[in-house]
Design an enzyme around this catalytic site. Structure first.
Site, PDB file in Angstrom:
ATOM      1  N   ASP A 166       9.886   6.070  12.676  1.00 24.27           N
ATOM      2  CA  ASP A 166      10.592   5.159  13.579  1.00 24.27           C
ATOM      3  C   ASP A 166      12.012   4.795  13.142  1.00 24.27           C
ATOM      4  O   ASP A 166      12.962   4.995  13.886  1.00 24.27           O
ATOM      5  CB  ASP A 166       9.742   3.912  13.872  1.00 24.27           C
ATOM      6  CG  ASP A 166       9.089   3.306  12.636  1.00 24.27           C
ATOM      7  OD1 ASP A 166       9.389   3.764  11.519  1.00 24.27           O
ATOM      8  OD2 ASP A 166       8.286   2.367  12.799  1.00 24.27           O
ATOM      9  N   ASP A 204       1.391   5.196   1.298  1.00 24.75           N
ATOM     10  CA  ASP A 204       1.069   6.321   2.170  1.00 24.75           C
ATOM     11  C   ASP A 204       1.643   7.578   1.538  1.00 24.75           C
ATOM     12  O   ASP A 204       2.712   7.553   0.928  1.00 24.75           O
ATOM     13  CB  ASP A 204       1.682   6.118   3.563  1.00 24.75           C
ATOM     14  CG  ASP A 204       1.076   4.904   4.256  1.00 24.75           C
ATOM     15  OD1 ASP A 204      -0.098   4.612   4.006  1.00 24.75           O
ATOM     16  OD2 ASP A 204       1.796   4.241   5.027  1.00 24.75           O
ATOM     17  N   ASP A 228       0.845  -1.198   0.000  1.00 28.80           N
ATOM     18  CA  ASP A 228       0.000   0.000   0.000  1.00 28.80           C
ATOM     19  C   ASP A 228       0.882   1.250   0.000  1.00 28.80           C
ATOM     20  O   ASP A 228       2.083   1.171   0.243  1.00 28.80           O
ATOM     21  CB  ASP A 228      -0.996   0.015   1.163  1.00 28.80           C
ATOM     22  CG  ASP A 228      -0.333  -0.354   2.462  1.00 28.80           C
ATOM     23  OD1 ASP A 228       0.791   0.109   2.693  1.00 28.80           O
ATOM     24  OD2 ASP A 228      -0.949  -1.103   3.250  1.00 28.80           O
TER      25      ASP A 228
HETATM   26  P1  ATP Z   1       4.268  -2.191   6.254  1.00 30.42           P
HETATM   27  O1  ATP Z   1       4.972  -2.733   5.084  1.00 30.42           O
HETATM   28  O2  ATP Z   1       4.113  -3.148   7.358  1.00 30.42           O
HETATM   29  O3  ATP Z   1       2.989  -1.427   5.964  1.00 30.42           O
HETATM   30  P2  ATP Z   1       5.193   0.431   6.971  1.00 30.42           P
HETATM   31  O4  ATP Z   1       6.588   0.932   7.221  1.00 30.42           O
HETATM   32  O5  ATP Z   1       4.450   1.045   5.826  1.00 30.42           O
HETATM   33  O6  ATP Z   1       5.302  -1.118   6.836  1.00 30.42           O
HETATM   34  P3  ATP Z   1       3.042   1.337   8.597  1.00 30.42           P
HETATM   35  O7  ATP Z   1       2.592   0.793   9.920  1.00 30.42           O
HETATM   36  O8  ATP Z   1       2.137   1.249   7.435  1.00 30.42           O
HETATM   37  O9  ATP Z   1       4.408   0.607   8.305  1.00 30.42           O
HETATM   38  O10 ATP Z   1       3.462   2.838   8.859  1.00 30.42           O
HETATM   39  C1  ATP Z   1       3.759   3.747   7.827  1.00 30.42           C
HETATM   40  C2  ATP Z   1       4.906   4.665   8.240  1.00 30.42           C
HETATM   41  O11 ATP Z   1       4.530   5.429   9.397  1.00 30.42           O
HETATM   42  C3  ATP Z   1       6.172   3.935   8.648  1.00 30.42           C
HETATM   43  O12 ATP Z   1       6.966   3.629   7.540  1.00 30.42           O
HETATM   44  C4  ATP Z   1       6.828   4.939   9.558  1.00 30.42           C
HETATM   45  O13 ATP Z   1       7.476   5.945   8.826  1.00 30.42           O
HETATM   46  C5  ATP Z   1       5.641   5.567  10.268  1.00 30.42           C
HETATM   47  N1  ATP Z   1       5.324   4.857  11.527  1.00 30.42           N
HETATM   48  C6  ATP Z   1       4.459   3.856  11.703  1.00 30.42           C
HETATM   49  N2  ATP Z   1       4.412   3.437  12.975  1.00 30.42           N
HETATM   50  C7  ATP Z   1       5.265   4.233  13.653  1.00 30.42           C
HETATM   51  C8  ATP Z   1       5.651   4.335  15.016  1.00 30.42           C
HETATM   52  N3  ATP Z   1       5.154   3.504  15.932  1.00 30.42           N
HETATM   53  N4  ATP Z   1       6.547   5.285  15.348  1.00 30.42           N
HETATM   54  C9  ATP Z   1       7.056   6.130  14.415  1.00 30.42           C
HETATM   55  N5  ATP Z   1       6.737   6.075  13.125  1.00 30.42           N
HETATM   56  C10 ATP Z   1       5.853   5.150  12.726  1.00 30.42           C
HETATM   57 MG    MG Z   2       2.381   0.655   5.296  1.00 26.76          MG
END
Ligand code: ATP
Ligand code: MG
Length: 468
Positions: free
Chosen positions: A148, A74, A72
């Site tokens: 993060d 963002d 997905d």
């Molecule tokens: P995935 O492939 O699992 O979706 P993702 O990195 O996109 O991995 P998400 O949970 O969708 O993870 O979060 C999107 C973004 O938001 C992350 O890449 C990070 O930059 C930020 N983020 C998410 N959770 C946190 C957190 N707990 N603390 C700080 N930043 C966060």
């Molecule tokens: Mg994500």
């Protein structure tokens, strides 16, 4: 000069200005624009044409840099949620405390967030330092610093095909390293879920966890207990469905993070048969996910907790309870114990109970019993579960292959299979005294007095039919 040399030896990176990004062009980062969702391009373009900044951000950029198609997208922007909403026909503002906008294109949902500002020192925290609310908007470099890990904090502009990197994420992607942004202890304290996230990403991406990012985890692991159960549960599900669940659980265990996530998982994993069962279950889950198939949450948790159910089932039966009520009591105990800490939703708990409750029915192969079981709406899950039990050595493989034949067979074959069972197995369902185990199976792993969870209470082939 000497200072620089010492810093190099110590592996300390030179401090860059964290408010200015390093910008990588297409030749340098090598992202394949075909992997970018056309809708993500539409959203960033629309925002940019309206005079705002807009980028693909987070996990999608990380995956693009790794040459993987993101699941997905963002989007991060300096437009406020209201400003975003006005630009799209199907856009919905979600969340009360920190608003984000969901922009829909057909089935695809894009999450658009406004750059967030530095964590406010006055932001409300719980008594352990976990930030409870923090809703300020801010400039892009602050948004980057609040993310993060370095590999999750990059921005990709589809229009110019450039990557903006404030925290040396591109270098860490190349070195395959998970590195937390900022001071590790402080970041874990603000949000202990980051400890679970780093484990998940490291296992999924096959990255190493950088030493200072890893060091505080075993000490700070208990902070997970203060996070609302529903959030931990969501993160656990992501972890178990990452396609690398086995690797994740091993890592959680070695970092001491498994306590409080799945109580007793540790005990289960230390028992040879329990470990084998959990390993097989997770392997098959990982294979399904990697093949793009779905995995039921109920099946997953039913597997992880099965050996606790078995142990209690044995204990209730040893105390004189008959098999079916004993199994229900065991399921109640395990679910009660887990629901507090895991926030198991009712839907999942119901599936788990169905899968467990079906198990003794697989041992009643006489008469109409197998035909009735076949009609159970959750038959397939129960059957897959039975196969795992056979594969792990808990049940005789013959039971599994009989059911595989019955399930896949036509009418004649089913009849033949039912008729092929010995007279004893066809016992007509009437209640008999439990059969003494034959010496052949008497190696102590399935003995009636064994309540240690080493075998099913009724581990013999089809022997359950004599007891129903
Ligand atoms: P995935 O492939 O699992 O979706 P993702 O990195 O996109 O991995 P998400 O949970 O969708 O993870 O979060 C999107 C973004 O938001 C992350 O890449 C990070 O930059 C930020 N983020 C998410 N959770 C946190 C957190 N707990 N603390 C700080 N930043 C966060
Ligand atoms: Mg994500």
């Amino acid at each position: 000069m000497i200072k620089k040399f010492i810093r190099k030896i110590l592996g300390v990176k030179d401090q860059r200005d964290p408010t200015e990004p390093v910008i990588y062009g297409p030749d340098q980062h090598g992202i394949d624009p075909k992997l970018v969702s056309p809708n993500a391009v539409r959203v960033t373009q629309t925002l940019q044409e309206a005079g705002f900044k807009a980028f693909v951000v987070g996990g999608a950029v990380r995956d693009l840099l790794l040459g993987v198609k993101p699941k997905d997208f963002d989007i991060a922007t300096d437009a406020t949620p209201e400003e975003v909403k006005r630009l799209f026909r199907r856009a919905f503002i979600i969340g009360r405390r920190f608003q984000i906008v969901h922009v829909m294109f057909g089935q695809e949902q894009l999450e658009v967030t406004t750059f967030r500002g530095n964590a406010d020192a006055n932001a409300p925290k719980d008594e352990h330092g976990r930030v409870l609310r923090d809703n300020s908007f801010g400039p892009q470099h602050e948004d980057a610093a609040r993310r993060d890990f370095t590999v999750n904090a990059m921005y990709y502009d589809p229009a110019t095909q450039s990557v903006l990197d404030y925290h040396e994420g591109v270098e860490d992607i190349r070195a395959k390293v998970m590195r937390i942004i900022g001071h590790p202890e402080a970041r874990y304290r603000e949000d202990p879920v980051r400890m679970l996230r780093v484990v998940r990403f490291a296992a999924k991406l096959q990255f190493t966890i950088e030493a200072t990012t890893r060091a505080p985890i075993p000490v700070m692991a208990p902070l997970i207990n203060n996070v609302p159960a529903a959030r931990v549960f969501d993160e656990m599900l992501k972890l178990l469905k990452s396609g690398h669940a086995l690797a994740c659980l091993k890592e959680l265990r070695s970092s001491g993070l498994h306590h409080g996530l799945l109580p007793l998982l540790d005990v289960v994993m230390e028992q040879p048969i329990g470990m084998k069962f959990v390993t097989l279950a997770l392997e098959s889950t990982d294979n399904r996910i990697r093949a793009g198939k779905t995995v039921s949450d109920g099946f997953l948790f039913a597997s992880l907790l099965w050996h606790q159910v078995l142990e209690k089932w044995n204990a209730y039966r040893a105390a004189g309870e008959s098999p079916i009520p004993a199994l229900h009591l065991a399921a109640d105990d395990v679910l009660d114990n887990q629901t507090d800490s895991l926030a198991l939703q009712r839907r999942i708990a119901t599936d788990m109970r169905d899968i467990w409750a079906m198990q003794p029915r697989f041992e009643r192969r006489n008469g109409k019993n197998p035909y009735k079981l076949l009609e159970h709406p959750r038959f397939r899950a129960g059957f897959d579960f039975l196969l795992l039990r056979c594969e792990s050595g808990e049940l005789d493989a013959e039971l599994g292959s009989w059911w595989a034949g019955f399930y896949g067979g036509d009418i004649a074959e089913r009849e033949r299979l039912v008729n092929s069972l010995g007279r004893e197995s066809q016992g007509g369902g009437q209640k008999k005294r439990p059969r003494r185990r034959s010496p052949r199976r008497g190696e102590g792993e399935a003995g009636g007095e064994n309540v240690g969870g080493a075998g099913a209470p009724d581990a013999g082939p089809a022997s359950g039919s004599t007891e129903q």
